[in-house]
Design a protein around this motif. Structure first.
Motif, PDB file in Angstrom:
ATOM      1  N   ASP A  15      43.079  35.650  38.487  1.00  0.00           N
ATOM      2  CA  ASP A  15      44.206  36.589  38.553  1.00  0.00           C
ATOM      3  C   ASP A  15      44.400  37.128  39.975  1.00  0.00           C
ATOM      4  O   ASP A  15      45.101  38.098  40.178  1.00  0.00           O
ATOM      5  CB  ASP A  15      44.006  37.756  37.574  1.00  0.00           C
ATOM      6  CG  ASP A  15      45.238  38.650  37.482  1.00  0.00           C
ATOM      7  OD1 ASP A  15      46.368  38.143  37.659  1.00  0.00           O
ATOM      8  OD2 ASP A  15      45.075  39.857  37.250  1.00  0.00           O
ATOM      9  N   LYS A  57      47.505  38.919  40.831  1.00  0.00           N
ATOM     10  CA  LYS A  57      48.716  38.129  40.624  1.00  0.00           C
ATOM     11  C   LYS A  57      49.608  38.766  39.548  1.00  0.00           C
ATOM     12  O   LYS A  57      50.822  38.867  39.714  1.00  0.00           O
ATOM     13  CB  LYS A  57      48.323  36.710  40.203  1.00  0.00           C
ATOM     14  CG  LYS A  57      49.429  35.711  40.172  1.00  0.00           C
ATOM     15  CD  LYS A  57      48.878  34.360  39.750  1.00  0.00           C
ATOM     16  CE  LYS A  57      49.586  33.248  40.427  1.00  0.00           C
ATOM     17  NZ  LYS A  57      49.051  31.938  40.056  1.00  0.00           N
ATOM     18  N   SER A  58      48.985  39.214  38.470  1.00  0.00           N
ATOM     19  CA  SER A  58      49.751  39.789  37.356  1.00  0.00           C
ATOM     20  C   SER A  58      50.484  41.074  37.755  1.00  0.00           C
ATOM     21  O   SER A  58      51.533  41.387  37.199  1.00  0.00           O
ATOM     22  CB  SER A  58      48.831  40.068  36.167  1.00  0.00           C
ATOM     23  OG  SER A  58      47.775  40.939  36.550  1.00  0.00           O
ATOM     24  N   THR A  60      51.675  41.711  40.853  1.00  0.00           N
ATOM     25  CA  THR A  60      52.623  41.493  41.951  1.00  0.00           C
ATOM     26  C   THR A  60      53.840  40.668  41.557  1.00  0.00           C
ATOM     27  O   THR A  60      54.750  40.501  42.367  1.00  0.00           O
ATOM     28  CB  THR A  60      51.942  40.800  43.154  1.00  0.00           C
ATOM     29  OG1 THR A  60      51.405  39.545  42.737  1.00  0.00           O
ATOM     30  CG2 THR A  60      50.846  41.660  43.748  1.00  0.00           C
ATOM     31  N   LYS A  61      53.891  40.158  40.335  1.00  0.00           N
ATOM     32  CA  LYS A  61      54.975  39.257  39.932  1.00  0.00           C
ATOM     33  C   LYS A  61      56.362  39.857  40.173  1.00  0.00           C
ATOM     34  O   LYS A  61      57.210  39.240  40.802  1.00  0.00           O
ATOM     35  CB  LYS A  61      54.803  38.844  38.463  1.00  0.00           C
ATOM     36  CG  LYS A  61      55.933  37.991  37.924  1.00  0.00           C
ATOM     37  CD  LYS A  61      56.052  36.674  38.651  1.00  0.00           C
ATOM     38  CE  LYS A  61      57.174  35.835  38.073  1.00  0.00           C
ATOM     39  NZ  LYS A  61      58.125  35.400  39.053  1.00  0.00           N
ATOM     40  N   ASP A  62      56.609  41.071  39.664  1.00  0.00           N
ATOM     41  CA  ASP A  62      57.930  41.686  39.827  1.00  0.00           C
ATOM     42  C   ASP A  62      58.240  41.954  41.304  1.00  0.00           C
ATOM     43  O   ASP A  62      59.356  41.729  41.763  1.00  0.00           O
ATOM     44  CB  ASP A  62      58.033  42.986  39.040  1.00  0.00           C
ATOM     45  CG  ASP A  62      58.032  42.740  37.539  1.00  0.00           C
ATOM     46  OD1 ASP A  62      58.365  41.614  37.111  1.00  0.00           O
ATOM     47  OD2 ASP A  62      57.692  43.682  36.793  1.00  0.00           O
ATOM     48  N   TYR A  64      57.033  40.313  43.816  1.00  0.00           N
ATOM     49  CA  TYR A  64      57.245  39.024  44.482  1.00  0.00           C
ATOM     50  C   TYR A  64      58.707  38.605  44.349  1.00  0.00           C
ATOM     51  O   TYR A  64      59.314  38.136  45.313  1.00  0.00           O
ATOM     52  CB  TYR A  64      56.324  37.958  43.900  1.00  0.00           C
ATOM     53  CG  TYR A  64      56.533  36.598  44.519  1.00  0.00           C
ATOM     54  CD1 TYR A  64      56.291  36.376  45.874  1.00  0.00           C
ATOM     55  CD2 TYR A  64      56.986  35.525  43.760  1.00  0.00           C
ATOM     56  CE1 TYR A  64      56.490  35.127  46.446  1.00  0.00           C
ATOM     57  CE2 TYR A  64      57.183  34.276  44.326  1.00  0.00           C
ATOM     58  CZ  TYR A  64      56.928  34.088  45.669  1.00  0.00           C
ATOM     59  OH  TYR A  64      57.123  32.859  46.236  1.00  0.00           O
ATOM     60  N   ASP A  65      59.276  38.802  43.175  1.00  0.00           N
ATOM     61  CA  ASP A  65      60.692  38.472  42.980  1.00  0.00           C
ATOM     62  C   ASP A  65      61.572  39.307  43.919  1.00  0.00           C
ATOM     63  O   ASP A  65      62.513  38.790  44.519  1.00  0.00           O
ATOM     64  CB  ASP A  65      61.105  38.693  41.524  1.00  0.00           C
ATOM     65  CG  ASP A  65      60.426  37.702  40.577  1.00  0.00           C
ATOM     66  OD1 ASP A  65      59.982  36.627  41.042  1.00  0.00           O
ATOM     67  OD2 ASP A  65      60.328  38.015  39.370  1.00  0.00           O
ATOM     68  N   ASN A  81      52.926  33.503  46.829  1.00  0.00           N
ATOM     69  CA  ASN A  81      52.425  34.145  45.622  1.00  0.00           C
ATOM     70  C   ASN A  81      52.138  33.047  44.622  1.00  0.00           C
ATOM     71  O   ASN A  81      52.742  32.971  43.588  1.00  0.00           O
ATOM     72  CB  ASN A  81      53.447  35.147  45.079  1.00  0.00           C
ATOM     73  CG  ASN A  81      52.791  36.290  44.353  1.00  0.00           C
ATOM     74  OD1 ASN A  81      51.693  36.689  44.709  1.00  0.00           O
ATOM     75  ND2 ASN A  81      53.445  36.814  43.342  1.00  0.00           N
TER      76      ASN A  81
END
Length: 82
Positions: A15, A57-58, A60-62, A64-65, A81
């Motif tokens: 993760d 990672k979980s 930072t997803k939003d 990252y977009d 990412n």
């Protein structure tokens, strides 16, 4: 599980995402996502010293977009990412 030398917390390497772009790492941190760890390394292409910022990672997803939406403004090649 690995132990962060920065925070002392344990994290799952699966993760974790490594960010080498300091602007991208700063963007995450500024938006409330603190790094799990920060460590020195070397750029594989140039051999130059770099800092690697490790984030969940979980988490930072939003962001990252949002980072990708800003990409034309910041003109950085090494945003990642995985």
């Amino acid at each position: 599980m690995l132990k962060s030398t920065l925070t002392g917390e344990y994290y799952d390497e699966k993760d974790a995402i490594r960010i080498i772009n300091p602007k991208q790492a700063s963007f995450y941190w500024h938006n409330g996502i603190k790094p799990i760890s920060i460590y020195p390394s070397h750029d594989v292409k140039t051999g130059e010293p770099i800092l690697v910022f490790l984030f969940y990672k979980s988490k930072t997803k939003d962001l990252y977009d949002k980072w990708l939406e800003m990409k034309p403004k910041n003109n950085d090649k090494d945003d990642n990412n995985d």
